[in-house]
Write a protein that holds these residues in place. Structure first.
Motif, PDB file in Angstrom:
ATOM      1  N   SER A   1     -48.677 -55.320 -16.814  1.00  0.00           N
ATOM      2  CA  SER A   1     -48.388 -56.492 -17.504  1.00  0.00           C
ATOM      3  C   SER A   1     -47.806 -56.102 -18.884  1.00  0.00           C
ATOM      4  O   SER A   1     -48.583 -55.186 -19.576  1.00  0.00           O
ATOM      5  N   ALA A   2     -46.933 -56.842 -19.367  1.00  0.00           N
ATOM      6  CA  ALA A   2     -46.553 -56.647 -20.693  1.00  0.00           C
ATOM      7  C   ALA A   2     -46.934 -58.042 -21.725  1.00  0.00           C
ATOM      8  O   ALA A   2     -46.220 -58.405 -22.765  1.00  0.00           O
ATOM      9  N   SER A   3     -47.899 -58.719 -21.270  1.00  0.00           N
ATOM     10  CA  SER A   3     -48.170 -60.122 -21.928  1.00  0.00           C
ATOM     11  C   SER A   3     -49.214 -60.074 -22.752  1.00  0.00           C
ATOM     12  O   SER A   3     -50.579 -60.104 -22.469  1.00  0.00           O
ATOM     13  N   GLY A   4     -49.127 -59.863 -23.951  1.00  0.00           N
ATOM     14  CA  GLY A   4     -49.758 -60.070 -25.098  1.00  0.00           C
ATOM     15  C   GLY A   4     -50.711 -58.965 -25.275  1.00  0.00           C
ATOM     16  O   GLY A   4     -50.682 -57.774 -24.716  1.00  0.00           O
ATOM     17  N   TYR A   5     -51.894 -58.869 -26.191  1.00  0.00           N
ATOM     18  CA  TYR A   5     -52.736 -58.038 -26.442  1.00  0.00           C
ATOM     19  C   TYR A   5     -53.493 -57.646 -25.239  1.00  0.00           C
ATOM     20  O   TYR A   5     -53.816 -58.572 -24.477  1.00  0.00           O
ATOM     21  N   ASP A   6     -53.916 -56.294 -25.273  1.00  0.00           N
ATOM     22  CA  ASP A   6     -54.465 -55.710 -24.067  1.00  0.00           C
ATOM     23  C   ASP A   6     -56.118 -55.997 -24.411  1.00  0.00           C
ATOM     24  O   ASP A   6     -56.799 -55.063 -24.730  1.00  0.00           O
TER      25      ASP A   6
ATOM     26  N   THR B   1     -43.940 -52.267 -26.558  1.00  0.00           N
ATOM     27  CA  THR B   1     -43.786 -53.423 -25.633  1.00  0.00           C
ATOM     28  C   THR B   1     -44.494 -53.119 -24.267  1.00  0.00           C
ATOM     29  O   THR B   1     -44.200 -53.662 -23.157  1.00  0.00           O
ATOM     30  N   ARG B   2     -45.357 -52.010 -24.127  1.00  0.00           N
ATOM     31  CA  ARG B   2     -46.045 -51.560 -22.825  1.00  0.00           C
ATOM     32  C   ARG B   2     -44.985 -51.349 -21.982  1.00  0.00           C
ATOM     33  O   ARG B   2     -45.242 -51.962 -20.598  1.00  0.00           O
TER      34      ARG B   2
ATOM     35  N   GLY C   1     -48.412 -52.424 -26.498  1.00  0.00           N
ATOM     36  CA  GLY C   1     -48.266 -54.100 -26.100  1.00  0.00           C
ATOM     37  C   GLY C   1     -48.377 -54.850 -27.353  1.00  0.00           C
ATOM     38  O   GLY C   1     -48.271 -56.076 -26.773  1.00  0.00           O
ATOM     39  N   ALA C   2     -48.516 -54.471 -28.455  1.00  0.00           N
ATOM     40  CA  ALA C   2     -48.798 -55.420 -29.496  1.00  0.00           C
ATOM     41  C   ALA C   2     -47.543 -55.924 -30.135  1.00  0.00           C
ATOM     42  O   ALA C   2     -47.460 -56.920 -31.016  1.00  0.00           O
TER      43      ALA C   2
ATOM     44  N   GLY D   1     -42.132 -57.894 -21.868  1.00  0.00           N
ATOM     45  CA  GLY D   1     -42.756 -58.224 -23.087  1.00  0.00           C
ATOM     46  C   GLY D   1     -42.675 -59.671 -23.393  1.00  0.00           C
ATOM     47  O   GLY D   1     -41.982 -60.316 -22.794  1.00  0.00           O
TER      48      GLY D   1
END
Lengths: 463, 463
Positions: free
Chosen positions: A193-198, B154-155, B205-206, B422
């Motif tokens: 997932s690249a959705s928001g902070y980890d 962007t992970r 990813g931030a 992202g």
């Protein structure tokens, strides 16, 4: 019930207990025996009992308990199996220990997706029993009968990390109760997932200082079709690590590769009644399909011989293999038997693999001048090793000096103070040297997530 | 120093530029052409130029620039190759874009430890050129000529994630410049660590909203000895995904496994001049030792036939294999050629693999009633797929509805809104539905790390 810990905001704990008592009844323990049990460390650290212990069953109960503790500002210490060895479950400021070992349900196994969801108190052994019938397994295999929540909280690893990764790589998502009782879910079942902070990785390794992990979504793997184990003896440590470097560069299907030094081998022979060469030794397990294992074992033998292995023993049967690995797993008992009755401090620095021989040689040179006995075993594929420093009450200063010196060496070699045991109370002093100004950012995150400072206070760093 | 209460954002940028100009001279760009170039999006999003662009060479310069922008409260937008497609490098609030593409040095390659250290502006292609001679490679292979710093931010992932992991798994450590200009180092070269909070994953990813990644320590892998590629056609999508599930459970050495649907295959035949079956198709690459690849390819063929594959093509030569993969990589161009001149929005939801057929069927049913043309390709081993929604200016509402509906479906199936592109500006609206109360924790972290809100403002979520 005694609330006498000097550093505890006594009133806060008292007020929280007054609210918790009517709700949880007999599941709120305040006896001296219970407090002593939960406040004893699996290590060299002195005991530090909490004021009370709460036995909890699900995320909603954890939320309810935290909301109450938060309102009053009472310290909270999450507790799984109590097997952490750096004092992570001690209560140096008093407070209320949350025993989560009753939260041991496997909530879902998704065989097609090779993932599962478990409650935090589930042990890895229990999970693997549940998985056996579907041909899957969860690989992180540290020595202790730890809970998966505790393993995530300390970012645990084990002998299979070289192949499958540690808890850092294998936790896909979490349910977490924040300090104020709010429940959040992080990550999830999607493989990426690249959705928001980890947020998942924020809580993995936070040792319960930011919230309580109550459920975990974990990656699973298919049980390999074939496995072959070897034991290889070398005259020199460099030869053993050189062989490991090559095996990893070739991408061999190494699922475990473990090292012991000559002193450890001597201890093993004495304890296990074996007659193995008392020189640096590698345990190796290679897994995969039948032809892949046959190929990789042959290549590994070539590499080991090229590196100067003096003896290579191939397990001929699964029973032979099990025996090889039992010897490895008994290494700690063998070590303790070297000096019965004395305590052992297990170090766990981790350095880039190429620096391992240098790091080991340097610390051995320092130990040579002391009265300490310190055999070595290690997860050599990860550059992570344990020196078990055996000591009695007469030489604590020597012990502290060697332990600190080892960390200093590891940091100078671009390594870390702790590869797998975590920080807890025992390694706080090394954090500034390892992290520099990043430590202040950790403190800033702690203040943002736990502004009242109730979560496992005093662990990892001081505020 | 605090922001002058009367200083407007425009005033803040002006004040920062007045300080930056004398220091950076010609490397501070303010021409309309430069601003337009850096403010144009690689996507359907409208352009949003910054007030100025700064070309930077090293971590110290980034630190210097950030300290100045921070003091004045001027927005800062980190920029690598500008290839992100959700508007991550746009400047909707104006501000100063930091062009980091000049920071493209490979600082160290540690072949024995299989890691390297690169500056953030290094592209993955460039890194792999440097690595070729030592038999190692870095596997994340997204379509764009992206920089490794941007990929971490962007992970990013790609076709090899099923085997090697994404940027989430492969970044071992970072140098990061915090919003106030302070430089920290996170993680490091040790393969694993249990030492404190996982700051590395906080920045991966931030999307540049917490600081600027300036250097990365990355895991590398040995180039496999053997590789074999296959193309398998199936009558039904379920059959293709069922085959993938089995291949992964068997632990076959699958390094890539990609899916295209019938419409995508039609586009490919038209564009690439091929005559492939216009039905759901898998591209597969299996790597390892020679005997392992031979075994796994045979087993994969059995699995594919068992799942009802209508045609299996085995690449007979490396050139054949390269041709198969060229067709796959040209899929996006083939798609665009379906409706020349129209724009394409590439979705990237990711769901548990077992839910993939259901998710695809549901969104196709919705698309059927619209005028949209939407071929599908996907990283099926990860449950991640791209529908490229082709649209012209006349149907933006339809497009937005389908895009939102797909995310809704994915979230209902325990998936994520974005597997690899992202959030940027384009997917902010989905964050509340995906993360629930965890989104508020993300905001809290943002405020703690970037209290003045200068870092890439307006991306991922609003404050």
């Amino acid at each position: 019930m005694s609330l006498d810990a000097h550093e505890t905001p006594v009133g806060a704990v008292k007020a929280a207990l007054a609210e918790l008592g009517p709700i949880f009844g007999e599941r709120l323990l305040t006896s001296a025996a219970a407090r002593a049990h939960y406040g004893a460390a699996e290590s060299w650290l002195p005991a530090a009992p909490p004021d009370a212990v709460l036995l909890l069953h699900d995320t909603a109960e954890v939320s309810q308990a935290l909301a109450i503790c938060h309102r009053h500002g009472a310290p909270v210490i999450p507790f799984g199996a109590g097997s952490s060895i750096e004092g992570q479950v001690l209560a140096p400021q008093g407070g209320i220990t949350l025993d989560l070992s009753g939260m041991d349900r496997v909530l879902a196994v998704h065989a097609e997706d090779m993932d599962c969801i478990v409650q935090c108190g589930t042990t890895r052994q229990r999970l693997n029993e549940e998985l056996r019938d579907c041909g899957l397994f969860f690989p992180v295999d540290l020595g202790a009968h730890a809970t998966l929540g505790g393993m995530a909280s300390t970012r645990a690893s084990g002998t299979t990390t070289v192949r499958y990764g540690s808890m850092r790589e294998l936790v896909l998502g979490l349910a977490v109760v924040l300090p104020d009782g709010q429940v959040i879910r992080t990550g999830g079942r999607a493989r990426k997932s690249a959705s928001g902070y980890d947020l998942t990785h924020l809580f993995v390794g936070a040792e319960g200082t930011l919230g309580v992990i109550t459920e975990l979504t974990l990656r699973l793997f298919g049980i390999p079709a074939a496995a072959q184990s070897l034991l290889c003896s070398f005259a020199e440590l460099n030869a053993a690590t050189g062989c490991v470097v090559e095996a990893l560069q070739f991408g061999l299907g190494v699922s475990r590769i473990e090292l012991a030094d000559e002193l450890q081998m001597r201890a093993i022979n004495a304890y296990s009644g074996t007659d193995l060469p008392e020189s640096p030794t590698l345990w190796v397990e290679i897994t995969g399909s039948d032809p892949a294992v046959a190929h990789d074992v042959a290549l590994f033998r070539d590499l080991a011989e090229g590196a100067g292995a003096s003896r290579i023993e191939l397990a001929q049967t699964p029973e032979d293999a099990a025996k090889l690995w039992r010897i490895r797993h008994d290494a700690l008992y063998a070590t303790r038997a070297l000096r019965p009755g004395v305590t052992g401090l297990s170090t766990d620095v981790c350095v880039p693999l190429s620096r391992l021989p240098e790091c080991i040689a340097a610390i051995k040179a320092e130990i040579a001048g002391t009265g300490l006995v310190a055999p070595l075993v290690g997860h050599v594929g990860d550059g992570n090793f344990h020196l078990v420093l055996l000591f009695d009450a007469s030489d604590p200063a020597e012990l502290a000096r060697i332990s600190a010196r080892l960390v200093e060496l590891a940091l100078a070699m671009e390594g870390t103070a702790t590869g797998e045991h975590g920080v807890g109370l025992g390694k706080k002093d090394y954090m500034a040297a390892e992290h520099g100004p990043a430590l202040e950012l950790m403190r800033r995150l702690k203040r943002a997530v736990d502004p009242r400072g109730i979560m496992n206070p005093g662990k990892i760093f001081d505020l």
